[in-house]
Design a protein around this motif. Structure first.
Motif, PDB file in Angstrom:
ATOM      1  N   UNK A 505      -5.827 -11.194   0.378  1.00  0.00           N
ATOM      2  CA  UNK A 505      -4.617 -11.988   0.567  1.00  0.00           C
ATOM      3  C   UNK A 505      -3.467 -11.026   0.836  1.00  0.00           C
ATOM      4  N   UNK A 506      -2.385 -11.555   1.379  1.00  0.00           N
ATOM      5  CA  UNK A 506      -1.138 -10.802   1.503  1.00  0.00           C
ATOM      6  C   UNK A 506      -0.248 -11.207   0.331  1.00  0.00           C
ATOM      7  N   UNK A 528      -1.645  -5.778   0.672  1.00  0.00           N
ATOM      8  CA  UNK A 528      -2.922  -6.400   1.052  1.00  0.00           C
ATOM      9  C   UNK A 528      -3.869  -6.187  -0.124  1.00  0.00           C
ATOM     10  N   UNK A 529      -4.250  -7.263  -0.776  1.00  0.00           N
ATOM     11  CA  UNK A 529      -4.979  -7.110  -2.030  1.00  0.00           C
ATOM     12  C   UNK A 529      -6.177  -8.043  -2.122  1.00  0.00           C
ATOM     13  N   UNK A 535      -3.548  -2.361  -1.132  1.00  0.00           N
ATOM     14  CA  UNK A 535      -3.051  -1.504  -0.050  1.00  0.00           C
ATOM     15  C   UNK A 535      -1.592  -1.842   0.240  1.00  0.00           C
ATOM     16  N   UNK A 536      -0.739  -0.825   0.220  1.00  0.00           N
ATOM     17  CA  UNK A 536       0.682  -1.028   0.473  1.00  0.00           C
ATOM     18  C   UNK A 536       0.928  -1.105   1.972  1.00  0.00           C
ATOM     19  N   UNK A 693       0.314 -10.574   7.761  1.00  0.00           N
ATOM     20  CA  UNK A 693      -0.777 -11.546   7.690  1.00  0.00           C
ATOM     21  C   UNK A 693      -1.418 -11.732   9.056  1.00  0.00           C
ATOM     22  N   UNK A 694      -0.608 -11.780  10.094  1.00  0.00           N
ATOM     23  CA  UNK A 694      -1.160 -11.950  11.444  1.00  0.00           C
ATOM     24  C   UNK A 694      -1.876 -10.690  11.907  1.00  0.00           C
ATOM     25  N   UNK A 695      -1.327  -9.533  11.577  1.00  0.00           N
ATOM     26  CA  UNK A 695      -2.009  -8.288  11.928  1.00  0.00           C
ATOM     27  C   UNK A 695      -3.367  -8.182  11.240  1.00  0.00           C
ATOM     28  N   UNK A 696      -3.439  -8.672   9.998  1.00  0.00           N
ATOM     29  CA  UNK A 696      -4.668  -8.567   9.216  1.00  0.00           C
ATOM     30  C   UNK A 696      -5.560  -9.806   9.349  1.00  0.00           C
ATOM     31  N   UNK A 697      -5.093 -10.803  10.107  1.00  0.00           N
ATOM     32  CA  UNK A 697      -5.833 -12.061  10.276  1.00  0.00           C
ATOM     33  C   UNK A 697      -6.108 -12.722   8.920  1.00  0.00           C
TER      34      UNK A 697
END
Length: 757
Positions: A505-506, A528-529, A535-536, A693-697
């Motif tokens: 999740x973000x 991002x966890x 991850x920061x 969120x969009x970068x990480x889908x």
């Protein structure tokens, strides 16, 4: 009256017995007499007992009707988590149904929290014909103290403080009669055999009804009365008497932090607040100040919310009824000390505050502050009435070994996790206060003993200088360190039952200060966890904390730091007058030379800076978050407005220089600018989360950290992130009081990946 079936057709014609293991909150809640009465109605034979695992029911034959009614007509304080069935044979089948003595075994059940006085006991309390008329300790299986009086499990009278009060013949008959509402109600007592109240002051020592009437007279005279409750002491004063409230503030050294008010008149309170106020937990509920009239303006200065509560125990009912008006009920402690829990401690520590003490001789084993929540159900402090209710772990967390997580230093709780559940301790406050660590140690020792909990691993915050970190290292157990904001995110994920295997999740983690990766101080992060990794991705840019810890107490220091970082010509703006009035030049030099000015990406300190610029912040905060709360009040009272202020992203990161230039350049009213700050910050952080969120889908977001107790920030983030699935803390506090739960989940996830740790 609820009608139960009178006979179970399916119970006939079978020679096979069945054992039913009932797990959940089933001890100390009238569950055994409920089972006995149900078996009588269905003409079933067998027995029931308490043991370490919950309740064990043995029947001579299977009964579908029994299983159906067991769930349908459950006692009000009980909760059945699951029922496990196993076939059994009786050597000699019994002819009737009996209640057996409790078995002592390894503890794997739940303990009921203290419960507010039920309607039946309240009627008896006020019935002159009842033998417990005006008895301040009336209770039954549906109400009264539980967790605060327990020494060991199973929960039976000899294992509670009530062992000191032998039952009189009348109470004995009730206690052993399965048809009576007080069957095995462990705190059951009456005037003849139970605890008593007494009054202590410089010149008077009274007992019983005379003690109560003297306390009422003292309150009517504008005096301050220390009142012993279920889990500690309150300081009470007439909430309508402005001079008395101010005197309480002066003596308690609490200049502006809001007081809670105990009321009898609920006419102006919203329906959603009444649902919580009249529940068995009976928490303090925050409502709009306009909902309660006639109170001193000194109760919640500068705030648009006020905490109200209803009487939660018989003594409070009698006190409020006889006084005839609202009472301030605030924690019984001197500012900087934890609340008192025993008579001698209260007499010593409250000697310079209270004019008199309304005491009793029933011991308190567990400190238990009042729970606090909003009418929306958002939890702010989880304690009396809610602890130690167990928390179910999310899917994927099974068969955990005993894990002890110690939380943080502020708003401390600890967490015991084992199997598929976790128990979060009551709110224990600031571990740096004198006396707090001793209360913390007692609470941990007692809870571990009650649950037969022997931790195999301890989990601590990564901050190397925290008291909780030191306490964890002293335990000489395998140790897991967890980043502060990872724990915030995990607690919120777990509250919403995010499965272990559900993926990343973000998270927007927004608070004051927390220890981050590589020794950095975080407080406004986009992460991002999952339960294992953190991850920061970005966040608010780090800004100096001039004077170190002093920056958390003096908001103007944070305004100076923000200006030095982002506003080169800051002295030309009138909003910086509060800084110019201080001896700021040495601090500015210290910032440039990195002397006692550590960097932190703190959202909380940004709120302090804006509050200082608008002139709504005190020079020195008297409680944590004071400036931010006053800023929030200004903004909410003003309401939405059009404004030109933005917090744009540059290379995927918030551009604070643009924000400050636009905000300082927009000369509108103070309340409008307070609202614009909240709106611009929420929109900027929402765009930051959306960007990553969009970068990480990723389509699920978590908003966590103490800043999320700000109603406006919460609402604006929800508005700007409406196209995502967003989790906000609700049943657990957004701030540090839920850290230990998140820590336990993170440690558990690592152990499940690497059992050797």
């Amino acid at each position: 009256m609820r009608l139960l079936p009178t006979k179970d057709p399916s119970s006939e014609g079978s020679d096979h017995g069945v054992a039913l293991r009932i797990r959940g909150k089933v001890q100390g809640v009238g569950f055994r007499p409920y089972v006995w009465q149900l078996a009588q109605r269905l003409q079933l034979s067998g027995d029931v007992c308490n043991d370490g695992a919950g309740v064990l029911v043995r029947l001579t034959r299977h009964s579908d009707a029994f299983l159906s009614a067991l769930h349908q007509y459950c006692p009000p304080l009980a909760r059945i988590d699951r029922v496990e069935q196993q076939a059994m044979r009786w050597p000699t089948p019994p002819q009737g149904f009996t209640i057996r003595h409790s078995d002592v075994s390894a503890m794997d059940t739940q303990i009921a929290p203290d419960a507010a006085t039920c309607p039946a006991c309240l009627r008896e309390l006020n019935n002159p014909d009842d033998r417990r008329y005006r008895y301040p300790f009336i209770n039954c299986t549906h109400c009264g103290p539980r967790f605060t009086i327990i020494r060991a499990m199973p929960y039976d009278r000899p294992a509670t403080v009530m062992a000191a009060f032998p039952l009189c013949p009348s109470c004995h008959d009730e206690y052993y009669n399965p048809m009576d509402r007080r069957f095995h109600a462990q705190p059951v007592a009456c005037t003849d055999c139970g605890p008593q109240i007494f009054w202590h002051s410089a010149d008077q020592h009274l007992k019983g009804e005379n003690a109560l009437q003297q306390a009422v007279a003292a309150l009517r005279a504008g005096n301050i009365v220390a009142v012993k409750g279920l889990g500690g002491f309150h300081l009470a004063v007439d909430a309508r008497n402005h001079a008395a409230v101010q005197r309480l503030r002066l003596r308690k050294r609490r200049p502006s932090k809001p007081f809670a008010v105990m009321v009898a008149d609920t006419a102006g309170l919203p329906a959603e607040a009444l649902l919580h106020l009249t529940s068995a937990a009976a928490p303090i509920v925050l409502v709009e100040q306009t909902a309660v009239t006639g109170l001193s303006a000194a109760i919640a200065p500068g705030r648009n919310e006020i905490g109200v509560m209803l009487p939660a125990n018989p003594l409070q009912h009698l006190l409020l009824q006889d006084f005839g008006g609202p009472l301030v009920m605030t924690s019984g402690n001197l500012n900087g000390l934890p609340p008192a829990i025993d008579n001698q401690q209260a007499l010593v520590e409250l000697a310079d505050i209270a004019d008199g003490w309304l005491l009793h001789n029933r011991a308190i084993l567990q400190r238990m502050d009042d729970s606090v929540m909003r009418a929306s159900g958002e939890m702010l402090r989880r304690a009396r009435g809610l602890v130690p209710d167990a928390l179910a772990l999310p899917p994927g967390f099974e068969n955990l070994p005993p894990i002890l997580a110690l939380g943080g230093d502020l708003k401390n709780t600890f967490c015991l996790a084992r199997g598929e559940q976790a128990v979060l301790s009551q709110y224990l406050g600031d571990l740096t206060q004198n006396g707090s660590e001793a209360q913390w140690r007692r609470a941990l020792k007692l809870m571990c003993e009650i649950y037969n909990f022997i931790p195999q691993r301890v989990v601590i915050d990564a901050h190397p200088a925290w008291h909780s970190t030191r306490l964890g290292r002293e335990m000489a157990l395998p140790l897991t360190e967890v980043l502060h904001h990872h724990a915030h995110a995990a607690a919120c994920m777990a509250e919403h039952h995010w499965p272990l295997t559900a993926g990343k999740v973000i998270a927007l983690a927004l608070d004051g200060i927390g220890y981050g990766a590589n020794g950095q101080f975080w407080g406004g992060e986009c992460l991002r966890v999952d339960y294992r990794d953190c991850q920061h991705l970005g966040g608010l840019p780090p800004v100096a904390l001039p004077g170190g810890d002093l920056a958390a107490h003096q908001p103007w220091r944070n305004l100076l730091a923000q200006c030095e970082a982002f506003v080169p010509d800051w002295q030309r703006y009138p909003e910086t007058t509060v800084v110019c009035q201080q001896n700021w030049q040495p601090l500015a030099k210290a910032i440039k030379r990195d002397i006692n000015a550590p960097l932190a990406s703190s959202c909380g300190r940004l709120f302090d800076a804006v509050a200082a610029a608008l002139g709504c912040a005190p020079w020195q905060q008297s409680y944590e978050g004071e400036a931010a709360c006053l800023l929030e009040t200004l903004a909410i009272d003003h309401g939405p407005c059009q404004h030109p202020v933005t917090l744009p992203l540059v290379n995927g990161q918030p551009d604070m220089a643009t924000f400050w230039r636009q905000w300082l350049g927009w000369q509108s009213s103070v309340p409008a600018r307070a609202w614009a700050f909240h709106d611009a910050l929420a929109r900027g952080l929402a765009n930051l989360a959306r960007h990553h969120a969009r970068l990480q889908n990723i389509t699920t977001l978590v908003c966590c950290g103490g800043v999320l107790h700000n109603r406006l920030m919460r609402a604006r983030l929800a508005f700007y992130l409406a196209d995502f699935q967003v989790f906000f803390p609700q049943q657990l506090p957004a701030g540090d009081a839920a850290l230990s739960f998140g820590q336990a989940l993170i440690a558990a996830a690592h152990l499940m990946t690497n059992p050797q740790g």
